[in-house]
Motif scaffolding. Structure first.
Motif, short mmCIF file in Angstrom:
data_model
loop_
_atom_site.label_atom_id
_atom_site.label_comp_id
_atom_site.label_asym_id
_atom_site.label_seq_id
_atom_site.Cartn_x
_atom_site.Cartn_y
_atom_site.Cartn_z
N ALA A 2 10.59 -23.36 -10.20
CA ALA A 2 9.76 -24.27 -9.41
C ALA A 2 10.70 -25.29 -8.78
CB ALA A 2 8.74 -24.95 -10.30
N ALA A 23 0.67 -27.95 -4.20
CA ALA A 23 1.40 -28.32 -5.41
C ALA A 23 2.01 -29.71 -5.33
CB ALA A 23 2.50 -27.29 -5.70
N ASP A 34 3.69 -30.03 -8.82
CA ASP A 34 3.10 -29.43 -10.00
C ASP A 34 3.75 -28.06 -10.19
OD1 ASP A 34 1.56 -28.07 -11.89
OD2 ASP A 34 -0.34 -28.80 -11.08
N PRO A 35 4.55 -27.88 -11.25
CA PRO A 35 5.25 -26.61 -11.42
C PRO A 35 4.32 -25.43 -11.67
CG PRO A 35 5.58 -28.00 -13.34
CD PRO A 35 4.86 -28.83 -12.31
N GLU A 36 3.09 -25.70 -12.08
CA GLU A 36 2.13 -24.61 -12.29
C GLU A 36 1.53 -24.11 -10.98
OE1 GLU A 36 1.72 -23.08 -15.21
OE2 GLU A 36 3.30 -24.44 -15.90
N LEU A 37 1.75 -24.85 -9.90
CA LEU A 37 1.27 -24.43 -8.58
C LEU A 37 2.38 -24.05 -7.62
CD1 LEU A 37 -1.57 -27.05 -7.97
CD2 LEU A 37 -1.81 -24.67 -8.69
N THR A 39 5.27 -22.05 -6.03
CA THR A 39 5.80 -20.68 -5.99
C THR A 39 7.04 -20.60 -5.11
OG1 THR A 39 4.44 -20.06 -4.09
CG2 THR A 39 3.49 -19.67 -6.29
N ARG A 65 13.13 -25.03 -15.09
CA ARG A 65 12.05 -24.06 -14.86
C ARG A 65 12.58 -22.84 -14.14
NH1 ARG A 65 6.85 -25.26 -16.20
NH2 ARG A 65 6.29 -23.63 -14.76
N GLU A 67 12.64 -19.29 -13.01
CA GLU A 67 11.63 -18.26 -12.88
C GLU A 67 12.08 -17.21 -11.87
OE1 GLU A 67 7.59 -20.78 -13.50
OE2 GLU A 67 8.73 -21.21 -11.68
N THR A 71 7.84 -13.56 -11.18
CA THR A 71 7.00 -14.58 -11.80
C THR A 71 6.34 -15.44 -10.73
OG1 THR A 71 8.35 -14.63 -13.79
CG2 THR A 71 6.99 -16.56 -13.37
N ARG A 75 2.34 -15.82 -9.86
CA ARG A 75 1.66 -17.11 -9.74
C ARG A 75 0.94 -17.20 -8.40
NH1 ARG A 75 5.65 -21.25 -10.73
NH2 ARG A 75 5.30 -20.68 -12.89
N ARG A 78 -2.22 -15.26 -8.61
CA ARG A 78 -3.20 -15.97 -9.44
C ARG A 78 -3.82 -17.13 -8.67
NH1 ARG A 78 -2.30 -20.38 -12.24
NH2 ARG A 78 -0.07 -20.07 -12.33
#
Length: 83
Positions: A2, A23, A34-37, A39, A65, A67, A71, A75, A78
């Protein structure tokens, strides 16, 4: 990986609207990713758009992070499936 925004951020507001995953948001002092958002724009563009527009070059890869492209693509799938 990220991306992350460092303390060199000048709050110029140009990165936030460029993020296709939403993100990037205003944090307490600087913009944050936001690392969960994030890509790295995989699935949308060939290069991270926030890095392309940042006038002070303060958006490096987050070394904490690591990735793979796979991965990041998972994301992306998703995130876009929720939209």
């Amino acid at each position: 990986m990220a991306l992350m925004i460092t303390d060199e951020c000048i709050n110029c507001d140009v990165c936030e609207p460029e993020c296709p995953n939403h993100a990037i948001s205003q944090g307490a002092e600087i913009y944050e990713i936001d690392p969960e958002l994030c890509t790295e724009c995989v699935g949308h563009f060939n290069e991270p758009q926030c890095q392309q527009v940042c006038p002070v070059d303060c958006i490096p890869l987050d070394p904490d992070r690591k990735e793979s492209k796979e991965t990041l693509m998972d994301r992306y799938i998703r995130i876009t499936a929720k939209a």
